[in-house]
Scaffold this motif. Structure first.
Motif, PDB file in Angstrom:
ATOM      1  N   UNK A   1      -2.382  13.339  -6.648  1.00 48.03           N
ATOM      2  CA  UNK A   1      -1.423  12.232  -6.687  1.00 48.03           C
ATOM      3  C   UNK A   1      -1.037  11.894  -5.251  1.00 48.03           C
ATOM      4  N   UNK A   2      -1.008  10.606  -4.941  1.00 50.33           N
ATOM      5  CA  UNK A   2      -0.675  10.155  -3.575  1.00 50.33           C
ATOM      6  C   UNK A   2       0.265   8.946  -3.661  1.00 50.33           C
ATOM      7  N   UNK A   3       1.545   9.179  -3.952  1.00 53.63           N
ATOM      8  CA  UNK A   3       2.435   8.060  -4.276  1.00 53.63           C
ATOM      9  C   UNK A   3       3.201   7.446  -3.112  1.00 53.63           C
ATOM     10  N   UNK A   4       3.228   8.114  -1.945  1.00 49.05           N
ATOM     11  CA  UNK A   4       4.006   7.632  -0.794  1.00 49.05           C
ATOM     12  C   UNK A   4       5.466   7.354  -1.183  1.00 49.05           C
ATOM     13  N   UNK A   5       6.066   8.309  -1.840  1.00 51.53           N
ATOM     14  CA  UNK A   5       7.465   8.196  -2.259  1.00 51.53           C
ATOM     15  C   UNK A   5       8.293   9.195  -1.450  1.00 51.53           C
ATOM     16  N   UNK A   6       9.089   8.687  -0.522  1.00 54.04           N
ATOM     17  CA  UNK A   6       9.854   9.546   0.384  1.00 54.04           C
ATOM     18  C   UNK A   6      10.830  10.447  -0.363  1.00 54.04           C
ATOM     19  N   UNK A   7      11.287   9.999  -1.515  1.00 58.02           N
ATOM     20  CA  UNK A   7      12.285  10.777  -2.242  1.00 58.02           C
ATOM     21  C   UNK A   7      11.743  12.106  -2.757  1.00 58.02           C
ATOM     22  N   UNK A   8      10.422  12.245  -2.866  1.00 59.74           N
ATOM     23  CA  UNK A   8       9.861  13.511  -3.316  1.00 59.74           C
ATOM     24  C   UNK A   8      10.214  14.636  -2.345  1.00 59.74           C
TER      25      UNK A   8
ATOM     26  N   UNK B   1       0.809  -1.216   0.000  1.00 56.86           N
ATOM     27  CA  UNK B   1       0.000   0.000   0.000  1.00 56.86           C
ATOM     28  C   UNK B   1       0.844   1.269   0.000  1.00 56.86           C
ATOM     29  N   UNK B   2       1.942   1.281   0.732  1.00 59.40           N
ATOM     30  CA  UNK B   2       2.738   2.496   0.894  1.00 59.40           C
ATOM     31  C   UNK B   2       3.985   2.520   0.014  1.00 59.40           C
ATOM     32  N   UNK B   3       3.947   1.763  -1.071  1.00 61.94           N
ATOM     33  CA  UNK B   3       5.093   1.725  -1.995  1.00 61.94           C
ATOM     34  C   UNK B   3       4.562   1.789  -3.422  1.00 61.94           C
ATOM     35  N   UNK B   4       4.294   3.002  -3.869  1.00 63.28           N
ATOM     36  CA  UNK B   4       3.663   3.222  -5.164  1.00 63.28           C
ATOM     37  C   UNK B   4       4.603   3.987  -6.097  1.00 63.28           C
ATOM     38  N   UNK B   5       4.101   4.318  -7.263  1.00 63.50           N
ATOM     39  CA  UNK B   5       4.856   5.099  -8.221  1.00 63.50           C
ATOM     40  C   UNK B   5       3.985   6.232  -8.766  1.00 63.50           C
ATOM     41  N   UNK B   6       4.624   7.243  -9.331  1.00 58.20           N
ATOM     42  CA  UNK B   6       3.892   8.353  -9.919  1.00 58.20           C
ATOM     43  C   UNK B   6       3.094   7.874 -11.133  1.00 58.20           C
ATOM     44  N   UNK B   7       1.960   8.502 -11.413  1.00 58.33           N
ATOM     45  CA  UNK B   7       1.160   8.088 -12.578  1.00 58.33           C
ATOM     46  C   UNK B   7       1.965   8.146 -13.864  1.00 58.33           C
ATOM     47  N   UNK B   8       1.740   7.135 -14.701  1.00 59.05           N
ATOM     48  CA  UNK B   8       2.389   6.967 -16.009  1.00 59.05           C
ATOM     49  C   UNK B   8       3.849   6.509 -15.897  1.00 59.05           C
ATOM     50  N   UNK B   9       4.350   6.269 -14.680  1.00 54.46           N
ATOM     51  CA  UNK B   9       5.768   5.936 -14.518  1.00 54.46           C
ATOM     52  C   UNK B   9       6.102   4.549 -15.042  1.00 54.46           C
TER      53      UNK B   9
END
Length: 282
Positions: free
Chosen positions: A252-259, A220-228
Motif C-alpha cells: 500500500x502506498x497512500x501518501x497519507x501523512x496522518x499514518x 498523485x500525492x493525495x490518495x486513500x487506503x484501499x477500499x476506503x
C-alpha cells in the motif's frame, strides 16, 4: 503473491531490522530490502547472514529502488554505473531479486521522441547489467493528468506506453510496477490488464482515490487506503492480478501523512488486514 511491508511507502521512518520485526509481528509475507542498511553491515557475507535471518522469520524480500537513475543528467548516470557493481554485490548477497523506479511523465526540455530514445537506450544497458545479477527491474508509469500536464512535453503515463518502452528496450528482465491509483487515473480498465502474466509484473501497489474529485483532478500525492472510498475498483484490479498468476509483493502506498501520526502497531495491523483482504479477493 504476498503482502509486503514497505515502511517508506506508508510514510513510516523505520530502520530495516525494526521493519523486519514488525512485518513478522503483524503477519506480512515480506518486507522491502534497504541497500543503505546492507552497506552498514560490513560486506557481502554479513549481508547474506542478515538475509538468512529474515528468511527464518518467514519473510520474503519485496522491492528496493533501482540504484541507477534512468532520467538523470549524463554525468550523474555515468557515476551511478561506476557505483553499480558494489550495489549489485550486496543485493545479490541478500538474495534480492526485484528493483524498481518510476517513469517521470513529463519534461520541459526533452520532447517525447528524445526522451523515449534516452529511456530505451539506458534501460537496455541497465537491464543487461542487472540481468547478470539475477535482478528484475520494475517500471511504474504515473497516471494523474495533474502531474503529466505540468511541463511542456508529456511523457509515458499509461500501461500501453510503459509496455511499449519495455519492448523497445529489448530487455527481458524488465516488467511493470502496477499501481491501482495510476491504473485508475490513466483511465484504464480491467480490459487493459487482460493477458498480463507473472513475467510482466515486478510489483503491485493498491490504493484508493478521493471521492470528492473527478479522475482528472486527482493528485498523485493525495490518495486513500484501499477500499476506503470505492472510487477505484480494487477488487477488479486484484482479480486481474490473480488472473496473471502474479507471485510477487503487494503493498500500500497512500501518501497519507496522518499514518505517521498514529501508533505504528495500529497502522500496520490495519494495513496488513487490507492487504490480506485484497489478496484473498474478499
Amino acid at each position: 503473491m504476498f503482502s509486503n511491508l514497505s515502511a517508506g511507502a506508508l510514510g513510516l521512518s523505520l530502520d530495516l531490522p525494526t521493519a523486519v520485526d514488525l512485518a513478522a509481528k503483524h503477519g506480512f509475507g515480506g518486507v522491502d530490502p534497504d541497500l543503505d542498511h546492507f552497506r552498514t553491515l560490513g560486506g557481502a557475507s554479513a549481508v547474506a547472514e542478515f538475509a538468512a535471518s529474515v528468511r527464518e522469520r518467514g519473510l520474503e524480500w519485496g522491492m528496493t529502488g533501482l540504484p541507477v537513475p534512468l532520467d538523470a543528467p549524463a554525468e550523474e548516470f555515468r557515476r551511478a554505473l561506476v557505483d553499480l557493481p558494489e550495489a549489485l554485490e550486496l543485493l545479490t548477497a541478500a538474495g534480492v531479486t526485484r528493483v524498481g523506479t518510476w517513469l517521470r511523465p513529463m519534461h520541459d526540455d526533452r520532447d517525447h521522441c528524445v526522451n523515449w530514445r534516452l529511456h530505451a537506450g539506458r534501460l537496455a544497458l541497465v537491464g543487461e547489467l542487472l540481468a547478470d545479477a539475477g535482478l528484475r527491474i520494475g517500471l511504474e508509469y504515473i497516471g494523474p493528468k495533474t502531474l503529466w500536464s505540468t511541463e511542456r512535453f508529456p511523457f509515458i503515463h499509461s500501461l500501453r506506453e510503459a509496455r511499449e518502452l519495455i519492448s523497445d528496450s529489448g530487455a527481458d528482465n524488465v516488467g511493470l510496477i502496477l499501481d491501482s491509483y495510476h491504473w485508475y487515473t490513466a483511465g484504464e480498465s480491467t480490459a487493459d490488464l487482460a493477458g498480463l502474466t507473472d513475467a510482466d509484473i515486478v510489483s503491485v501497489d493498491i490504493n484508493d482515490a478521493r471521492d470528492d474529485r473527478e479522475r482528472d483532478e486527482q493528485q498523485d500525492l493525495d490518495r486513500r487506503l484501499p477500499f476506503a472510498t470505492g472510487v477505484i475498483d480494487v477488487p477488479g484490479f486484484m482479480d486481474s492480478v490473480r488472473a496473471a498468476e502474479y507471485s510477487g509483493p503487494v503493498k500500500v502506498e497512500p501518501f497519507m501523512k496522518e499514518l505517521a501520526e498514529r501508533p505504528v502497531d495500529e497502522v500496520l495491523e490495519q494495513i496488513s488486514g487490507l492487504l490480506d483482504r485484497a489478496i484473498a479477493g474478499e
